[in-house]
Write a protein that holds these residues in place. Sequence first.
Motif, short mmCIF file in Angstrom:
data_model
loop_
_atom_site.label_atom_id
_atom_site.label_comp_id
_atom_site.label_asym_id
_atom_site.label_seq_id
_atom_site.Cartn_x
_atom_site.Cartn_y
_atom_site.Cartn_z
N GLY A 1 9.30 -3.45 -8.65
CA GLY A 1 8.24 -2.44 -8.60
C GLY A 1 7.21 -2.82 -7.56
O GLY A 1 7.51 -3.59 -6.64
N ARG B 1 23.49 1.63 -14.20
CA ARG B 1 22.60 2.67 -14.71
C ARG B 1 22.77 3.97 -13.93
O ARG B 1 22.77 5.05 -14.51
CB ARG B 1 21.15 2.17 -14.61
CG ARG B 1 20.21 3.13 -15.26
CD ARG B 1 18.78 2.75 -15.15
NE ARG B 1 17.99 3.92 -15.56
CZ ARG B 1 16.70 3.98 -15.59
NH1 ARG B 1 16.00 2.96 -15.25
NH2 ARG B 1 16.08 5.07 -15.97
N ARG C 1 23.70 6.35 -16.82
CA ARG C 1 22.54 6.87 -17.56
C ARG C 1 21.67 7.83 -16.75
O ARG C 1 20.75 8.43 -17.29
CB ARG C 1 21.66 5.71 -18.02
CG ARG C 1 22.26 4.91 -19.15
CD ARG C 1 21.19 4.46 -20.15
NE ARG C 1 19.96 4.03 -19.53
CZ ARG C 1 19.65 2.76 -19.29
NH1 ARG C 1 20.48 1.81 -19.61
NH2 ARG C 1 18.50 2.44 -18.75
N ASP D 1 21.60 11.13 -15.22
CA ASP D 1 22.26 12.43 -15.05
C ASP D 1 21.85 13.10 -13.75
O ASP D 1 22.65 13.76 -13.09
CB ASP D 1 21.87 13.36 -16.22
CG ASP D 1 22.38 12.82 -17.55
OD1 ASP D 1 23.24 11.93 -17.51
OD2 ASP D 1 21.90 13.29 -18.60
N TYR E 1 13.88 8.94 -2.59
CA TYR E 1 12.45 9.08 -2.33
C TYR E 1 11.66 9.11 -3.65
O TYR E 1 10.66 8.41 -3.81
CB TYR E 1 12.21 10.36 -1.53
CG TYR E 1 10.80 10.90 -1.62
CD1 TYR E 1 9.77 10.34 -0.85
CD2 TYR E 1 10.50 11.96 -2.48
CE1 TYR E 1 8.49 10.83 -0.96
CE2 TYR E 1 9.21 12.44 -2.58
CZ TYR E 1 8.21 11.88 -1.82
OH TYR E 1 6.94 12.36 -1.94
N GLU E 2 12.13 9.91 -4.60
CA GLU E 2 11.41 10.03 -5.88
C GLU E 2 11.33 8.67 -6.58
O GLU E 2 10.26 8.28 -7.06
CB GLU E 2 12.16 11.00 -6.80
CG GLU E 2 11.75 12.43 -6.60
CD GLU E 2 12.19 13.32 -7.76
OE1 GLU E 2 11.47 14.27 -8.07
OE2 GLU E 2 13.26 13.06 -8.35
N ASN E 3 12.47 7.98 -6.63
CA ASN E 3 12.47 6.71 -7.35
C ASN E 3 11.63 5.65 -6.65
O ASN E 3 10.90 4.90 -7.30
CB ASN E 3 13.90 6.20 -7.53
CG ASN E 3 14.52 6.81 -8.76
OD1 ASN E 3 14.27 6.37 -9.87
ND2 ASN E 3 15.28 7.88 -8.59
N VAL F 1 7.72 7.70 -5.80
CA VAL F 1 6.97 8.41 -6.85
C VAL F 1 6.95 7.56 -8.12
O VAL F 1 5.92 7.43 -8.76
CB VAL F 1 7.60 9.80 -7.14
CG1 VAL F 1 6.80 10.53 -8.21
CG2 VAL F 1 7.63 10.65 -5.86
N PHE F 2 8.12 6.96 -8.43
CA PHE F 2 8.17 6.15 -9.65
C PHE F 2 8.01 4.65 -9.36
O PHE F 2 8.02 3.85 -10.29
CB PHE F 2 9.51 6.36 -10.38
CG PHE F 2 9.90 7.80 -10.55
CD1 PHE F 2 8.95 8.77 -10.78
CD2 PHE F 2 11.23 8.20 -10.48
CE1 PHE F 2 9.30 10.10 -10.94
CE2 PHE F 2 11.60 9.53 -10.63
CZ PHE F 2 10.63 10.49 -10.86
N TYR F 3 7.92 4.29 -8.09
CA TYR F 3 7.72 2.89 -7.66
C TYR F 3 8.86 1.98 -8.14
O TYR F 3 8.64 0.82 -8.50
CB TYR F 3 6.38 2.32 -8.14
CG TYR F 3 5.23 3.29 -8.02
CD1 TYR F 3 5.10 4.11 -6.91
CD2 TYR F 3 4.25 3.39 -9.00
CE1 TYR F 3 4.06 5.00 -6.79
CE2 TYR F 3 3.19 4.28 -8.88
CZ TYR F 3 3.11 5.09 -7.78
OH TYR F 3 2.08 5.97 -7.67
N LYS F 4 10.09 2.52 -8.19
CA LYS F 4 11.24 1.70 -8.58
C LYS F 4 12.05 1.40 -7.33
O LYS F 4 13.05 2.05 -7.05
CB LYS F 4 12.08 2.44 -9.62
CG LYS F 4 11.33 2.59 -10.94
CD LYS F 4 11.86 3.70 -11.75
CE LYS F 4 13.06 3.33 -12.56
NZ LYS F 4 13.48 4.42 -13.46
N TYR F 5 11.55 0.41 -6.58
CA TYR F 5 12.14 0.13 -5.28
C TYR F 5 13.58 -0.37 -5.40
O TYR F 5 14.43 -0.01 -4.60
CB TYR F 5 11.28 -0.88 -4.51
CG TYR F 5 9.86 -0.41 -4.28
CD1 TYR F 5 9.61 0.83 -3.71
CD2 TYR F 5 8.77 -1.19 -4.63
CE1 TYR F 5 8.30 1.28 -3.51
CE2 TYR F 5 7.47 -0.75 -4.43
CZ TYR F 5 7.24 0.48 -3.87
OH TYR F 5 5.96 0.93 -3.68
#
Lengths: 486, 312
Positions: free
Chosen positions: B55, B71, B75, B77, B272-274, B277-281
Amino acid sequence: MRGKWLWIIPVVGVALLALSLFIAACAPATPQIVEVTKEVVVEKEVVKTVVVEKEVPVLVTPTPEVKKPVKIELWVDPRFDPQTAKGHPELKTALDYEKMVANDYIKNNPHVSVEIQVLDWADLPKKVPVAIAGGVPPDILRDYLGRTSAYAYEGVTVNLEEVVPKEELADFLPGLLELYTINGHLHGLPIFYWVQNMVVNAAPFEKAGLLDMLSLDDHDWTFDEFYAAAKAIKEANVGVEYPLVMQVASEQGDYAVHAFIWGAGSNTWRDDCQGLDLDNPQALAAMEFLNKLYKEGLINPDVTTAGWQDVNNLFYAGKGVFMGGGISTVNVSIPQAQKEGKVTAPMDARLTLYPHLGDKPSGLPVGPTGLVMFQKQGRSDYELQEITKFLIHLSSEKWQRDYCISSGQFPTRYSVGAPLAGDPNYELTLEWIKKYGVVSMGLNCPHYYEVRTAMPAFFQAMFLGKMTPQEAINGMMKASKDIFGK
Amino acid sequence: MTVLAAYPERRRTWWQKIWDARAAYLFILPAYIPFIVFVLYPLINGLRLSFYEAGVNKAKWRFIGFDNFVRLFTRDDVFIIALKNTFLFVLIVVPVVVVISIFLAVIVFPLPRAAQSFVRMSFYMPVVSGGVVLAMVWIWIFNRDFGLLNYLLEIAGFYKLLGIPKIGWLAQTETALLSLAMVVISWSIGQPLILFLAALGNISEELYDAAKIDGASGWQIFWKITLPLLRPTTLFVLVTTTINVFQVFVVVLLMTLGGPANATQTIVYRIYENAFVFYKYGYGAAMGVVLLLIVGSIAYFQFKLLGQEVEY
């Protein structure tokens, strides 16, 4: 020949003068006896002026303490753009406003310099995390709780309860400090908050003789009453095409959709913050109600792709009469749009509450903005203290009052009182908060942004007939569980 | 033989080889420094990152092996939807771009120089205009109530004829991806068109003359001479367009945000979103690795299938 050496006289003179000044400056401070006047109370209510003796240092002594210079990096949202915010017509840009606030501190603290960056709304969630990951975050950030909480969960913020004096914190509303407390630590200082409700344009209702349907006397109305009003105004042929204008294209402003879920009596987030809490009959009833409104053409057909600007435009054009909004919508945004000629329909914008299913309206969503201090390598205790002082200045009573007046927000300090007292919308909102309380939007929950971003797709699928309301709820619950790894 | 044996070739190390060619390496160094800094290093770092839970706080990064990849396919979808959408998008856009640009090039090539330049400029204009500007224009074109497309269809009596309400091109799951494909096609034709025109100019006139003498029809000439001789350019266009279209992002971000109902979710938008936006590098990097493997494999097969008889 003699005249050739005459230049030496002024040079020696200047040198002697400089030497004498130097000696005087370096001389030890010798106390002098001077006469000062002092008022003393001799007897009750009798004031007499007497002469006393007092030691004062000589003026040439370099008494002021020279503090080490400190540079503070401050990143802020562009909320106080003087073009739309109230109260400072002399300023031109949002940066001017921030400079004004910073300079108010610097004038008494000349050793501090502040480097300000005003980030636009789209840049805020991107630039800040990249800067943190790169090890170069700002010292202070002003942003919405929904985003700063994510930084707190990552453990990159300074625990403010360790640096901000207790007596300072005692002035803040405890409920808001609690919202900012994550994993037992205060990660930010709330400086103002918005309260959202529903905005209704009463003008078409008045024209159609349907004003009574709005329940504007007590703002307490049920889903059925809302439905009846929406249907009646659409059928009244006064130019209203889609009474309820909203958007589910993105998560922005999702409170306007979630308000129906709260109104039906369900939470959106679980009390323990570990995911969504929609698997209940109340949430299903809200989804079914929204779906019914859409299917009957009472919601704008582009709800799945519209942006907030599109929603506003439909409202300004009189095609819609209900939309999400708060004090700043009625007091700032709509008057500004009228000034710019964007409002093309008769407008009588008023605040009201979202409808409900149970016996009373739901609580109101509250969205605080706060100041967060980031951890930085190599920062000395002295710098930390100086940054904290500036942080307190930014959240001070004086500036909170200005923030609230400028953008129609509510203060977070007791000492600020009610800066918008007398404004009927402000009074009304305060009354509602007292009466109905607030609802949890999950702003300080882990994975808040990720879960929030996953939700619109299911609303979209429901509106487009790809999912039933129950399937949409199931989808959101599954997405939430997946995100939480359950 | 004895002479050769008397002077055996010295076994040179790789470093000696580089040293001998140092002048050449110095010449390419200015190009390689940005490549190393902006391509190679991020690529290697991205690969490394995909095995971490990473993160914004570097101190909390944790090695988790293949967990991110597991994942992704078990997990997430939305990632699976994005994967399907991206493939569908490539299958729509790439053949259309290749076919239209060859078709246009063949039609435009015999035209006078001025007319040819005009067509080139017209189709190349979107390439230099920038995706953001074009996306904004297309949003307006596709607008359900005020858009140009629905206005024209209404004038033409399309909706009346079919007895259907106006289509929200970006608001309906059935039309959203196709609408985005149309936008991407509109700005992807310019470059291949110029390449095909240049390639057509390199085909010897004598081949066409000989074919005409032999009585070949226009179609036969195109099929037996033009198309085979355009094969190197076709391969290049095919590979580069495939890579570009797999990376479709701007139109999604600006026009649909992956909606409605995830109908326009694509792999890069999901990355991009992950990541941002979600900071899950780490998780975003894992998606990037999957994309790299897909694009790399497809490009490899394209070279294998089409590149056998190509001379470069």
